[in-house]
Design a protein around this motif. Structure first.
Motif, PDB file in Angstrom:
ATOM      1  N   TRP A  40       0.833  -1.201   0.000  1.00 41.23           N
ATOM      2  CA  TRP A  40       0.000   0.000   0.000  1.00 41.23           C
ATOM      3  C   TRP A  40       0.869   1.253   0.000  1.00 41.23           C
ATOM      4  O   TRP A  40       0.489   2.289  -0.528  1.00 41.23           O
ATOM      5  N   SER A  41       2.044   1.147   0.593  1.00 48.66           N
ATOM      6  CA  SER A  41       3.038   2.222   0.507  1.00 48.66           C
ATOM      7  C   SER A  41       4.321   1.612  -0.026  1.00 48.66           C
ATOM      8  O   SER A  41       4.596   0.439   0.185  1.00 48.66           O
ATOM      9  N   GLY A  42       5.078   2.392  -0.743  1.00 45.97           N
ATOM     10  CA  GLY A  42       6.277   1.843  -1.354  1.00 45.97           C
ATOM     11  C   GLY A  42       6.002   1.306  -2.740  1.00 45.97           C
ATOM     12  O   GLY A  42       4.901   1.432  -3.278  1.00 45.97           O
ATOM     13  N   ARG A  43       6.987   0.664  -3.312  1.00 41.17           N
ATOM     14  CA  ARG A  43       6.901   0.252  -4.711  1.00 41.17           C
ATOM     15  C   ARG A  43       6.940  -1.260  -4.907  1.00 41.17           C
ATOM     16  O   ARG A  43       6.943  -1.737  -6.031  1.00 41.17           O
ATOM     17  N   ASN A  44       6.950  -2.013  -3.838  1.00 41.17           N
ATOM     18  CA  ASN A  44       7.098  -3.455  -3.977  1.00 41.17           C
ATOM     19  C   ASN A  44       5.896  -4.088  -4.656  1.00 41.17           C
ATOM     20  O   ASN A  44       4.754  -3.855  -4.267  1.00 41.17           O
ATOM     21  N   THR A  45       6.175  -4.879  -5.673  1.00 39.34           N
ATOM     22  CA  THR A  45       5.127  -5.652  -6.345  1.00 39.34           C
ATOM     23  C   THR A  45       5.581  -7.108  -6.455  1.00 39.34           C
ATOM     24  O   THR A  45       6.774  -7.409  -6.446  1.00 39.34           O
ATOM     25  N   TYR A  46       4.607  -7.983  -6.558  1.00 34.05           N
ATOM     26  CA  TYR A  46       4.878  -9.419  -6.598  1.00 34.05           C
ATOM     27  C   TYR A  46       3.931 -10.043  -7.612  1.00 34.05           C
ATOM     28  O   TYR A  46       2.768  -9.642  -7.716  1.00 34.05           O
ATOM     29  N   TYR A  47       4.429 -11.022  -8.365  1.00 33.17           N
ATOM     30  CA  TYR A  47       3.612 -11.630  -9.420  1.00 33.17           C
ATOM     31  C   TYR A  47       3.771 -13.148  -9.443  1.00 33.17           C
ATOM     32  O   TYR A  47       4.842 -13.685  -9.160  1.00 33.17           O
TER      33      TYR A  47
END
Length: 117
Positions: free
Chosen positions: A52-59
């Protein structure tokens, strides 16, 4: 926390769709939001997540390079841009919120995505 998913539909292979997940309620307690999907006769599986904050994404590996998760904090909305859709992407897609970072605490209703070959 309440979640409302939308944007599903019937498309052809190779087409694109953008799913939206509107988050309301105690949004300040949100740590991470994810998309899951469940195809008929199969277990629910993780698709993508974003902090929700920051840039971390996971797929999920099979959607890397085709799907993009993003968020608009001002609108309390998370998006899942799905490109180059395949018939195997057909499923009910749901969004979920993790408050503490371990597991998912709140779930929205699903939106159906159907990809025809």
């Amino acid at each position: 926390v309440q979640l409302q998913a939308s944007g599903g539909g019937l498309v052809q292979a190779g087409d694109s769709l953008r799913l939206s997940c509107a988050v309301s309620g105690r949004t300040f307690s949100t740590y991470r939001i994810a998309w899951f999907r469940q195809a008929p006769g199969k277990e629910r599986e993780f698709v993508a997540a974003i902090r929700w904050s920051g840039r971390n994404t996971y797929y999920k590996d099979s959607v890397k390079g085709r799907f993009t998760i993003s968020r608009d904090n001002a609108k309390n909305t998370v998006y899942l841009q799905m490109n180059s859709l395949k018939p195997e992407d057909t499923a009910v897609y749901s969004c979920a919120v993790s408050v503490g970072g371990a597991g998912y605490d709140y779930w929205g209703q699903g939106t159906q995505v159907t990809v025809s070959s």
